[in-house]
Design an enzyme around this catalytic site. Structure first.
Site, PDB file in Angstrom:
ATOM      1  N   ARG A 171       0.830  -1.208   0.000  1.00 49.30           N
ATOM      2  CA  ARG A 171       0.000   0.000   0.000  1.00 49.30           C
ATOM      3  C   ARG A 171       0.866   1.260   0.000  1.00 49.30           C
ATOM      4  NH1 ARG A 171      -5.156  -0.012   1.918  1.00 49.30           N
ATOM      5  NH2 ARG A 171      -4.813   1.912   3.064  1.00 49.30           N
ATOM      6  N   ARG A 187       9.951   5.966  -2.506  1.00 52.85           N
ATOM      7  CA  ARG A 187      10.329   6.846  -3.614  1.00 52.85           C
ATOM      8  C   ARG A 187      11.779   7.290  -3.503  1.00 52.85           C
ATOM      9  NH1 ARG A 187       5.442   9.805  -2.654  1.00 52.85           N
ATOM     10  NH2 ARG A 187       3.717   8.703  -3.669  1.00 52.85           N
ATOM     11  N   ARG A 208      -9.268  -5.927  13.234  1.00 55.77           N
ATOM     12  CA  ARG A 208      -8.685  -4.980  14.171  1.00 55.77           C
ATOM     13  C   ARG A 208      -9.675  -3.830  14.313  1.00 55.77           C
ATOM     14  NH1 ARG A 208      -5.072  -6.678  17.447  1.00 55.77           N
ATOM     15  NH2 ARG A 208      -4.004  -4.674  17.609  1.00 55.77           N
ATOM     16  N   ARG A 211      -0.909   6.599  15.802  1.00 56.60           N
ATOM     17  CA  ARG A 211      -0.783   7.924  15.186  1.00 56.60           C
ATOM     18  C   ARG A 211      -1.659   8.941  15.895  1.00 56.60           C
ATOM     19  NH1 ARG A 211      -3.341   6.038   9.302  1.00 56.60           N
ATOM     20  NH2 ARG A 211      -5.294   5.272  10.128  1.00 56.60           N
ATOM     21  N   GLU A 226      -4.719   7.472  18.227  1.00 56.94           N
ATOM     22  CA  GLU A 226      -5.349   6.278  17.670  1.00 56.94           C
ATOM     23  C   GLU A 226      -4.654   5.022  18.202  1.00 56.94           C
ATOM     24  OE1 GLU A 226      -6.064   6.971  13.492  1.00 56.94           O
ATOM     25  OE2 GLU A 226      -5.924   4.830  13.088  1.00 56.94           O
ATOM     26  N   TYR A 280      -9.421  -5.534   2.831  1.00 60.09           N
ATOM     27  CA  TYR A 280      -8.873  -4.237   3.272  1.00 60.09           C
ATOM     28  C   TYR A 280      -9.029  -3.256   2.110  1.00 60.09           C
ATOM     29  CZ  TYR A 280      -5.169  -1.244   5.391  1.00 60.09           C
ATOM     30  OH  TYR A 280      -4.432  -0.227   5.951  1.00 60.09           O
ATOM     31  N   ASP A 328     -10.023   0.530   0.465  1.00 55.74           N
ATOM     32  CA  ASP A 328     -10.168   1.967   0.691  1.00 55.74           C
ATOM     33  C   ASP A 328     -11.500   2.440   0.100  1.00 55.74           C
ATOM     34  OD1 ASP A 328      -7.740   2.222   1.933  1.00 55.74           O
ATOM     35  OD2 ASP A 328      -6.653   2.605   0.072  1.00 55.74           O
TER      36      ASP A 328
HETATM   37  N1  UDP Z   1       2.937   1.238   8.183  1.00 57.18           N
HETATM   38  C1  UDP Z   1       4.044   1.254   8.995  1.00 57.18           C
HETATM   39  N2  UDP Z   1       4.528   2.449   9.444  1.00 57.18           N
HETATM   40  C2  UDP Z   1       3.934   3.618   9.148  1.00 57.18           C
HETATM   41  C3  UDP Z   1       2.807   3.617   8.310  1.00 57.18           C
HETATM   42  C4  UDP Z   1       2.321   2.403   7.855  1.00 57.18           C
HETATM   43  O1  UDP Z   1       4.590   0.208   9.321  1.00 57.18           O
HETATM   44  O2  UDP Z   1       4.408   4.660   9.619  1.00 57.18           O
HETATM   45  C5  UDP Z   1       2.434  -0.063   7.701  1.00 57.18           C
HETATM   46  C6  UDP Z   1       1.417  -0.656   8.673  1.00 57.18           C
HETATM   47  O3  UDP Z   1       1.561  -2.062   8.671  1.00 57.18           O
HETATM   48  C7  UDP Z   1       0.102  -0.249   8.076  1.00 57.18           C
HETATM   49  C8  UDP Z   1       0.393  -0.363   6.581  1.00 57.18           C
HETATM   50  O4  UDP Z   1       1.748   0.076   6.467  1.00 57.18           O
HETATM   51  O5  UDP Z   1      -0.960  -1.101   8.469  1.00 57.18           O
HETATM   52  C9  UDP Z   1      -0.516   0.438   5.694  1.00 57.18           C
HETATM   53  O6  UDP Z   1      -0.487   1.786   6.086  1.00 57.18           O
HETATM   54  P1  UDP Z   1      -1.636   2.819   5.695  1.00 57.18           P
HETATM   55  O7  UDP Z   1      -1.166   4.162   6.101  1.00 57.18           O
HETATM   56  O8  UDP Z   1      -2.023   2.586   4.288  1.00 57.18           O
HETATM   57  O9  UDP Z   1      -2.817   2.335   6.649  1.00 57.18           O
HETATM   58  P2  UDP Z   1      -4.278   2.956   6.940  1.00 57.18           P
HETATM   59  O10 UDP Z   1      -4.211   4.441   6.719  1.00 57.18           O
HETATM   60  O11 UDP Z   1      -5.229   2.221   6.040  1.00 57.18           O
HETATM   61  O12 UDP Z   1      -4.469   2.602   8.380  1.00 57.18           O
END
Ligand code: UDP
Length: 382
Positions: A174, A178, A250, A280, A301, A349, A351
């Site tokens: 996901r 870069r 989850r 976060r 969160e 999962y 979006d």
């Molecule tokens: N992830 C991580 N560190 C970060 C951000 C994301 O390890 O700082 C991993 C984590 O396993 C997460 C996945 O990448 O579930 C997908 O992140 P995304 O931000 O797409 O998750 P969402 O916003 O859907 O919760």
């Protein structure tokens, strides 16, 4: 005579289908929504005190590369320009995500060009892993241990409650990596946030004489007999009364707090260390940079395994869940007159933009075909 359609759930999966079927003039639609609001987990409303638009079930940033989906959502309300730029707090300092040239240069104290950074990161990747079997292998293959441990290990363990070796590699895919200074969190062509919130968009979608919404009411599988077809966007296992066991999810817990001025200077800051209990913090006024608010509303969160009364968010999809899912799929395929839709209905999962795209595709297919041919799933859940 119009055919009677029932939809369980007033999230985008259900209401997009409701709208498209209503427009065809051939159907009357009743949407059953157990909660007291529409828009599902995208629900937003303005905070009474500060006027900040609150995303009640966590931040939702709309992004898509499908022209038709982008045009579609915009036909229900204005989207303000927004680019998600996430920061990560780690044991070695604050960095920009997704991992990009600035992250790499700051993290390693270098001044790499894109080509040098690529070569450097590649040299740290574990080349012995040819076909990554899980999240950890995927990360270590491409990033090496140091970046993986700092940015992904702790966050992922907190978010999913298991070792990253147990998770599918697709979760990491996901996030882009870069080798330029682009710190846009998404690769999508279009991105934005609805000026009046997602619930206003959802209200416009259901504003049609052939659509009735019953809030605070749950569609029971027994009620299927009263309708010509049912679309179910609740948890697939709930539909079958958890007969085979529970599919695991989850869930999220949000700890709300308020402050004056600017609390963290960004909409989303991730906390990657395992010792920090939350994943976060989001500060919602930064999702609408065109607005001004003195007061600010933030949410810490936390992630946990879903228990029966919790809101399910992320399908866990570990090996044992997938085995159970396969059994539920058999039940679903045998169930006539029901289509399972959305994140919960198909245990994927997904979006928002994918859900909306799938529902649009499914609705168009349904409008063009006889009811008996409507599929159980628009896409294979396994
Ligand atoms: N992830 C991580 N560190 C970060 C951000 C994301 O390890 O700082 C991993 C984590 O396993 C997460 C996945 O990448 O579930 C997908 O992140 P995304 O931000 O797409 O998750 P969402 O916003 O859907 O919760």
């Amino acid at each position: 005579m119009t055919k009677k359609i029932a939809i369980a759930g007033a999230g985008f999966a259900g209401i997009v289908i409701a709208r498209e079927l209503a427009l065809s003039g051939k159907y009357s639609i009743t949407i059953y929504e157990a909660r007291d609001h529409i828009a599902g987990n995208c629900h937003t409303s303005r905070d009474a005190r500060s006027g900040v638009m609150i995303h009640h079930y966590g931040p939702h940033i709309f992004h898509t590369s499908r022209d038709d989906v982008w045009r579609y959502v915009q036909s229900f309300g204005e989207f303000g320009p927004y680019t998600n730029r996430v920061k990560a707090v780690t044991e070695r300092g604050v960095f920009t995500l997704p991992v990009n040239l600035l992250t790499i240069n700051q993290f390693f104290g270098k001044r790499f060009t894109p080509a040098q950074a690529r070569a450097f990161v590649e040299s740290m990747g574990d080349r012995s892993i040819t076909e990554p079997q899980n999240f950890e292998e995927q990360a270590v293959k491409f990033l090496g241990q140091e970046l993986y441990r700092t940015f992904f290990y702790g966050y992922t363990k907190k978010q999913w409650g298991v070792e990253p070796t147990q998770l599918p590699a697709s979760i990491l895919q996901r996030l882009p990596i870069r080798f330029n200074y682009d710190d846009n969190y998404y690769n999508s062509t279009y991105q934005g946030i609805p000026v009046d919130g997602y619930t206003a968009i959802a209200e416009k979608m259901i504003d049609h004489p052939a659509i009735e919404v019953r809030l605070g009411q749950r569609l029971k599988p027994e009620m299927r007999e009263d309708y010509d077809h049912v679309f179910f966007s609740g948890p697939m296992d709930e539909y079958f009364h958890y007969r085979l066991g529970r599919l695991r999810y989850r869930s999220l817990i949000f700890e709300r707090f308020e402050a004056e001025g600017d609390y963290q200077g960004n909409a989303v800051i991730n906390y990657c260390q395992e010792e920090v209990p939350y994943t976060r913090i989001s500060e919602h006024k930064h999702f609408t940079p065109w607005e001004e608010h003195e007061h600010t509303v933030c949410f810490r969160e936390y992630s946990k395994l879903t228990e029966p009364d919790d809101v399910p968010y992320y399908p866990l999809r570990l090996a044992e869940d997938k085995a159970l899912l396969a059994d539920y799929l058999h039940l679903a395929e045998a169930e006539k007159g029901v289509s399972f839709i959305g994140r919960l209905g198909t245990y994927r999962y997904l979006d928002m933009h994918v859900v909306i795209g799938e529902s649009l595709d499914l609705a168009r297919r349904c409008v063009d075909s006889a009811l008996e041919e409507w599929p159980t799933f628009s896409n294979a859940p396994l």
